[in-house]
Each structure stands twice: as C-alpha cells, then as structure tokens.
Design a protein around this motif. Structure first.
Motif, PDB file in Angstrom:
ATOM      1  N   MET A 165       0.852  -1.176   0.000  1.00  0.00           N
ATOM      2  CA  MET A 165       0.000   0.000   0.000  1.00  0.00           C
ATOM      3  C   MET A 165       0.896   1.236   0.000  1.00  0.00           C
ATOM      4  N   VAL A 166       0.619   2.169  -0.884  1.00  0.00           N
ATOM      5  CA  VAL A 166       1.410   3.387  -1.008  1.00  0.00           C
ATOM      6  C   VAL A 166       1.004   4.370   0.084  1.00  0.00           C
ATOM      7  N   ALA A 167       1.994   4.984   0.706  1.00  0.00           N
ATOM      8  CA  ALA A 167       1.740   5.962   1.768  1.00  0.00           C
ATOM      9  C   ALA A 167       1.282   7.292   1.171  1.00  0.00           C
ATOM     10  N   GLY A 168       0.518   8.044   1.958  1.00  0.00           N
ATOM     11  CA  GLY A 168       0.037   9.356   1.526  1.00  0.00           C
ATOM     12  C   GLY A 168       1.170  10.297   1.165  1.00  0.00           C
ATOM     13  N   VAL A 169       2.275  10.192   1.882  1.00  0.00           N
ATOM     14  CA  VAL A 169       3.433  11.048   1.597  1.00  0.00           C
ATOM     15  C   VAL A 169       3.982  10.740   0.208  1.00  0.00           C
ATOM     16  N   THR A 170       4.032   9.468  -0.145  1.00  0.00           N
ATOM     17  CA  THR A 170       4.516   9.071  -1.467  1.00  0.00           C
ATOM     18  C   THR A 170       3.563   9.564  -2.548  1.00  0.00           C
ATOM     19  N   ALA A 171       2.271   9.420  -2.314  1.00  0.00           N
ATOM     20  CA  ALA A 171       1.286   9.898  -3.292  1.00  0.00           C
ATOM     21  C   ALA A 171       1.421  11.401  -3.492  1.00  0.00           C
ATOM     22  N   SER A 172       1.593  12.143  -2.410  1.00  0.00           N
ATOM     23  CA  SER A 172       1.777  13.597  -2.515  1.00  0.00           C
ATOM     24  C   SER A 172       3.040  13.939  -3.288  1.00  0.00           C
ATOM     25  N   ALA A 173       4.102  13.202  -3.025  1.00  0.00           N
ATOM     26  CA  ALA A 173       5.357  13.436  -3.742  1.00  0.00           C
ATOM     27  C   ALA A 173       5.187  13.145  -5.231  1.00  0.00           C
ATOM     28  N   LEU A 174       4.459  12.081  -5.570  1.00  0.00           N
ATOM     29  CA  LEU A 174       4.204  11.759  -6.975  1.00  0.00           C
ATOM     30  C   LEU A 174       3.437  12.882  -7.660  1.00  0.00           C
ATOM     31  N   ILE A 175       2.426  13.413  -6.984  1.00  0.00           N
ATOM     32  CA  ILE A 175       1.662  14.520  -7.555  1.00  0.00           C
ATOM     33  C   ILE A 175       2.571  15.710  -7.828  1.00  0.00           C
ATOM     34  N   GLU A 176       3.427  16.031  -6.888  1.00  0.00           N
ATOM     35  CA  GLU A 176       4.338  17.167  -7.063  1.00  0.00           C
ATOM     36  C   GLU A 176       5.316  16.928  -8.217  1.00  0.00           C
ATOM     37  N   VAL A 177       5.813  15.718  -8.356  1.00  0.00           N
ATOM     38  CA  VAL A 177       6.721  15.405  -9.460  1.00  0.00           C
ATOM     39  C   VAL A 177       5.986  15.500 -10.796  1.00  0.00           C
ATOM     40  N   PHE A 178       4.762  14.963 -10.869  1.00  0.00           N
ATOM     41  CA  PHE A 178       3.967  15.090 -12.100  1.00  0.00           C
ATOM     42  C   PHE A 178       3.782  16.555 -12.465  1.00  0.00           C
ATOM     43  N   ARG A 179       3.429  17.362 -11.475  1.00  0.00           N
ATOM     44  CA  ARG A 179       3.235  18.791 -11.732  1.00  0.00           C
ATOM     45  C   ARG A 179       4.528  19.443 -12.225  1.00  0.00           C
ATOM     46  N   ALA A 180       5.643  19.091 -11.624  1.00  0.00           N
ATOM     47  CA  ALA A 180       6.925  19.666 -12.035  1.00  0.00           C
ATOM     48  C   ALA A 180       7.284  19.265 -13.460  1.00  0.00           C
ATOM     49  N   VAL A 181       7.020  18.014 -13.817  1.00  0.00           N
ATOM     50  CA  VAL A 181       7.295  17.547 -15.176  1.00  0.00           C
ATOM     51  C   VAL A 181       6.416  18.301 -16.172  1.00  0.00           C
ATOM     52  N   VAL A 182       5.137  18.468 -15.841  1.00  0.00           N
ATOM     53  CA  VAL A 182       4.223  19.195 -16.727  1.00  0.00           C
ATOM     54  C   VAL A 182       4.678  20.647 -16.868  1.00  0.00           C
ATOM     55  N   ARG A 183       5.030  21.287 -15.747  1.00  0.00           N
ATOM     56  CA  ARG A 183       5.504  22.683 -15.815  1.00  0.00           C
ATOM     57  C   ARG A 183       6.766  22.792 -16.661  1.00  0.00           C
ATOM     58  N   ALA A 184       7.677  21.871 -16.491  1.00  0.00           N
ATOM     59  CA  ALA A 184       8.918  21.898 -17.271  1.00  0.00           C
ATOM     60  C   ALA A 184       8.615  21.721 -18.757  1.00  0.00           C
ATOM     61  N   GLY A 185       7.694  20.840 -19.082  1.00  0.00           N
ATOM     62  CA  GLY A 185       7.309  20.630 -20.477  1.00  0.00           C
ATOM     63  C   GLY A 185       6.630  21.843 -21.076  1.00  0.00           C
ATOM     64  N   ARG A 186       5.876  22.556 -20.269  1.00  0.00           N
ATOM     65  CA  ARG A 186       5.193  23.754 -20.760  1.00  0.00           C
ATOM     66  C   ARG A 186       6.176  24.842 -21.165  1.00  0.00           C
ATOM     67  N   GLY A 187       7.335  24.820 -20.597  1.00  0.00           N
ATOM     68  CA  GLY A 187       8.332  25.826 -20.935  1.00  0.00           C
ATOM     69  C   GLY A 187       8.757  25.770 -22.389  1.00  0.00           C
ATOM     70  N   PHE A 188       8.536  24.642 -23.042  1.00  0.00           N
ATOM     71  CA  PHE A 188       8.923  24.480 -24.440  1.00  0.00           C
ATOM     72  C   PHE A 188       7.926  25.097 -25.412  1.00  0.00           C
ATOM     73  N   ARG A 189       6.688  25.257 -24.964  1.00  0.00           N
ATOM     74  CA  ARG A 189       5.633  25.661 -25.888  1.00  0.00           C
ATOM     75  C   ARG A 189       4.954  26.928 -25.417  1.00  0.00           C
ATOM     76  N   GLN A 190       4.429  27.650 -26.368  1.00  0.00           N
ATOM     77  CA  GLN A 190       3.629  28.813 -26.046  1.00  0.00           C
ATOM     78  C   GLN A 190       2.224  28.351 -25.692  1.00  0.00           C
ATOM     79  N   GLU A 191       1.537  29.158 -24.881  1.00  0.00           N
ATOM     80  CA  GLU A 191       0.185  28.812 -24.437  1.00  0.00           C
ATOM     81  C   GLU A 191      -0.747  28.510 -25.613  1.00  0.00           C
ATOM     82  N   GLU A 192      -0.674  29.328 -26.651  1.00  0.00           N
ATOM     83  CA  GLU A 192      -1.552  29.145 -27.810  1.00  0.00           C
ATOM     84  C   GLU A 192      -1.319  27.783 -28.458  1.00  0.00           C
ATOM     85  N   GLN A 193      -0.053  27.378 -28.570  1.00  0.00           N
ATOM     86  CA  GLN A 193       0.253  26.066 -29.150  1.00  0.00           C
ATOM     87  C   GLN A 193      -0.254  24.942 -28.265  1.00  0.00           C
TER      88      GLN A 193
END
Length: 147
Positions: free
Chosen positions: A1-29
């Motif tokens: 069973m995954v701990a809540g702390v691990t789940a929270s960390a996964l969410i933060e990593v997903f968000r960071a990856v998405v934010r980093a990927g957004r840096g490549f593209r303009q909002e309109e694209q």
C-alpha cells in the motif's frame, strides 16, 4: 500500500514535469494541440462535448475554434440532428499540424531521456499506463452515472 506522503510526492513530481514541459511551448500552441488531439482521439464533436472533454469553459473552446477554423486546422459543419448546433472535426491540415507537433514533442522527450536505458523507459511507460488505468477506474466508480 502506497503511503500518503509518497502519493503527494508523486503529484508534485507530475506537476513539475508538466511545468517543465510547458516551458517548451507557447500557451496558444498548447491549447491548439490539446484541442486537436482531443478531436483526433474522439472524432467529430459538438463544441459542448469538446469543452467537457477538455474540462474547460465552452467560451474558451469557442474562441479557440474560431482561430483553428480560420487556419484550416478544423472544420465545422451543421449537425444533421440539430441545425442550430455544429460538429467539429480535424482537417487533413490539422492532422498534419498535430503530427508535426507530436514529432517535436517526441524529439524533446528523446533528448530528456538521452541517458535512460530502453528498459528504464519501458518500465516507466508500463507503470504510467497502469496508473492511468487505475485512475480512470476510480473516476468511473465515482461518476454519478456509474451508480
């Protein structure tokens, strides 16, 4: 069973990856790519269905659609079941634009994965697909239509 702390960390990593990927593209694209990808996957849609599928307000989609129709990337035709409504679909030009966009994104990801082994990348893909299935399963169980 995954701990809540691990789940929270996964969410933060997903968000960071998405934010980093957004840096490549303009909002309109990003917006155009999301809309075109949804039409590519789901097929012809009414504007309301498209907005719901993208989880955005219909007024936002309406503004985007105007530009994408003007640019020839999507087409609008009257809904034969309701002449007041329109159906939106991807044009050949839209499919080409989306393919080119996806190719550029794949090249960026390949650059990011340059030091990864094929096995590591395959393992990540397998685990992400498993997570996607499990998350979809939860949302289906929680949906009012599922009860």
């Amino acid at each position: 069973m995954v701990a809540g702390v691990t789940a929270s960390a996964l969410i933060e990593v997903f968000r960071a990856v998405v934010r980093a990927g957004r840096g490549f593209r303009q909002e309109e694209q990003r917006s155009a790519a999301a809309l075109l990808a949804f039409l590519d996957h789901a097929g012809e849609q009414r504007l309301g269905q498209l907005a719901c599928g993208l989880a955005v307000d219909p007024s936002v989609v309406s503004r985007q659609v105007v530009g994408l129709v003007r640019d020839g990337l999507i087409r609008r035709r009257p809904d034969p079941e309701d002449g007041r409504a329109g159906l939106l679909s991807l044009t050949d030009e839209g499919a080409d634009w989306l393919r080119g966009h996806r190719d550029k994104e794949a090249q960026r990801l390949l650059a990011a994965l340059d030091r990864w082994s094929e096995d590591d990348a395959a393992t990540l893909l397998s685990l992400l697909r498993r997570l996607e299935d499990d998350v979809r399963g939860l949302s289906t169980k929680e949906s009012p239509r599922a009860h």
